[in-house]
Enzyme design. Sequence first.
Site, PDB file in Angstrom:
ATOM      1  N   GLU A 288     -12.220   3.350  -1.114  1.00 58.03           N
ATOM      2  CA  GLU A 288     -11.699   4.719  -2.041  1.00 58.03           C
ATOM      3  C   GLU A 288     -11.389   4.126  -3.584  1.00 58.03           C
ATOM      4  O   GLU A 288     -11.651   4.934  -4.558  1.00 58.03           O
ATOM      5  CB  GLU A 288     -10.384   4.911  -1.479  1.00 58.03           C
ATOM      6  N   VAL A 289     -11.116   2.637  -3.792  1.00 55.53           N
ATOM      7  CA  VAL A 289     -10.695   2.329  -5.231  1.00 55.53           C
ATOM      8  C   VAL A 289     -11.746   1.064  -5.345  1.00 55.53           C
ATOM      9  O   VAL A 289     -11.743  -0.049  -4.921  1.00 55.53           O
ATOM     10  CB  VAL A 289      -9.347   1.722  -4.953  1.00 55.53           C
TER      11      VAL A 289
ATOM     12  N   ASP B  83       0.830  -1.351   0.117  1.00 59.14           N
ATOM     13  CA  ASP B  83      -0.163   0.053   0.022  1.00 59.14           C
ATOM     14  C   ASP B  83       0.977   1.073  -0.033  1.00 59.14           C
ATOM     15  O   ASP B  83       1.928   1.259   0.596  1.00 59.14           O
ATOM     16  CB  ASP B  83      -0.854   0.136   1.320  1.00 59.14           C
ATOM     17  N   ILE B  84       0.341   2.280  -0.813  1.00 55.13           N
ATOM     18  CA  ILE B  84       1.335   3.601  -0.810  1.00 55.13           C
ATOM     19  C   ILE B  84       1.303   4.324   0.593  1.00 55.13           C
ATOM     20  O   ILE B  84       2.045   5.060   0.485  1.00 55.13           O
ATOM     21  CB  ILE B  84       0.747   4.320  -2.125  1.00 55.13           C
TER      22      ILE B  84
ATOM     23  N   HIS C   8     -10.137  -5.687  -3.605  1.00 47.87           N
ATOM     24  CA  HIS C   8      -8.747  -5.652  -2.945  1.00 47.87           C
ATOM     25  C   HIS C   8      -9.106  -6.007  -1.582  1.00 47.87           C
ATOM     26  O   HIS C   8      -9.910  -5.550  -0.736  1.00 47.87           O
ATOM     27  CB  HIS C   8      -7.641  -4.550  -3.097  1.00 47.87           C
TER      28      HIS C   8
ATOM     29  N   HIS D 100      -6.899  -5.865   1.980  1.00 51.28           N
ATOM     30  CA  HIS D 100      -5.772  -5.288   2.788  1.00 51.28           C
ATOM     31  C   HIS D 100      -5.391  -6.275   3.554  1.00 51.28           C
ATOM     32  O   HIS D 100      -6.083  -6.945   4.420  1.00 51.28           O
ATOM     33  CB  HIS D 100      -6.160  -4.251   3.734  1.00 51.28           C
TER      34      HIS D 100
ATOM     35  N   ASN E  88     -13.119  -3.442   2.075  1.00 50.09           N
ATOM     36  CA  ASN E  88     -14.023  -2.559   2.208  1.00 50.09           C
ATOM     37  C   ASN E  88     -15.087  -2.333   0.911  1.00 50.09           C
ATOM     38  O   ASN E  88     -14.551  -2.530  -0.198  1.00 50.09           O
ATOM     39  CB  ASN E  88     -13.518  -1.229   2.334  1.00 50.09           C
TER      40      ASN E  88
HETATM   41  P1  AMP Z   1      -9.831   1.346   0.155  1.00 48.07           P
HETATM   42  O1  AMP Z   1     -10.381   2.368   0.962  1.00 48.07           O
HETATM   43  O2  AMP Z   1      -9.873  -0.181   0.806  1.00 48.07           O
HETATM   44  O3  AMP Z   1     -10.503   1.460  -1.249  1.00 48.07           O
HETATM   45  O4  AMP Z   1      -8.286   1.289  -0.126  1.00 48.07           O
HETATM   46  C1  AMP Z   1      -7.571   1.715  -0.812  1.00 48.07           C
HETATM   47  C2  AMP Z   1      -6.103   1.750  -0.695  1.00 48.07           C
HETATM   48  O5  AMP Z   1      -5.331   1.938  -1.853  1.00 48.07           O
HETATM   49  C3  AMP Z   1      -5.328   2.811   0.314  1.00 48.07           C
HETATM   50  O6  AMP Z   1      -5.127   2.248   1.589  1.00 48.07           O
HETATM   51  C4  AMP Z   1      -4.691   3.560  -0.366  1.00 48.07           C
HETATM   52  O7  AMP Z   1      -3.523   4.140   0.424  1.00 48.07           O
HETATM   53  C5  AMP Z   1      -4.023   2.345  -1.542  1.00 48.07           C
HETATM   54  N1  AMP Z   1      -3.557   3.173  -2.810  1.00 48.07           N
HETATM   55  C6  AMP Z   1      -4.187   4.139  -3.570  1.00 48.07           C
HETATM   56  N2  AMP Z   1      -3.247   4.547  -4.476  1.00 48.07           N
HETATM   57  C7  AMP Z   1      -2.280   3.439  -4.476  1.00 48.07           C
HETATM   58  C8  AMP Z   1      -1.130   2.963  -5.422  1.00 48.07           C
HETATM   59  N3  AMP Z   1      -1.018   3.640  -6.274  1.00 48.07           N
HETATM   60  N4  AMP Z   1      -0.482   2.122  -4.934  1.00 48.07           N
HETATM   61  C9  AMP Z   1      -0.737   1.607  -3.956  1.00 48.07           C
HETATM   62  N5  AMP Z   1      -1.576   1.729  -2.995  1.00 48.07           N
HETATM   63  C10 AMP Z   1      -2.569   2.596  -3.278  1.00 48.07           C
END
Ligand code: AMP
Length: 120
Positions: free
Chosen positions: A99-100, A33-34, A104, A106, A91
């Site tokens: 967010e994405v 994770d970034i 995925h 974690h 999530n």
């Molecule tokens: P979620 O809120 O479960 O969708 O988690 C999205 C996760 O993606 C967050 O923990 C971010 O820090 C991570 N994230 C977003 N962009 C990147 C990226 N380019 N590389 C790695 N992790 C990312």
Amino acid sequence: MAYDDQNIFAQILAGKIPCKEVYKDEHVLAFHDIQPQAPVHVLFLPRGAYESSQDFYASASPGEITALARAVAAVAERLGVVKGGYRLISNHRHYAGQEVPHFHIHLLGGAPLGPMTSGK
Ligand code: AMP
């Protein structure tokens, strides 16, 4: 809701954006994770176009589901978090703070992680 094929994880899977890769196979990509929330914070993605756990667990093939689960276990072992303990989080949509919009998992570990939720 239609899958957004321009989301950032789709672009990572397509090789358009780099990642700190931890594991890959035919069905799965895992990377750091970034913005890590623990000493170990790895994300596991299926390669298929799934928005979240909901459509993945409902409609992915047994091979895809097994590959993701096995990848988590293998990486947890490799990164040394099995003995101390770890947490898996997925999530789904807004109440959970997704967010994405590409499914995925974690993997968090390497230190005590605190309470499971904010408890509100
Ligand atoms: P979620 O809120 O479960 O969708 O988690 C999205 C996760 O993606 C967050 O923990 C971010 O820090 C991570 N994230 C977003 N962009 C990147 C990226 N380019 N590389 C790695 N992790 C990312």
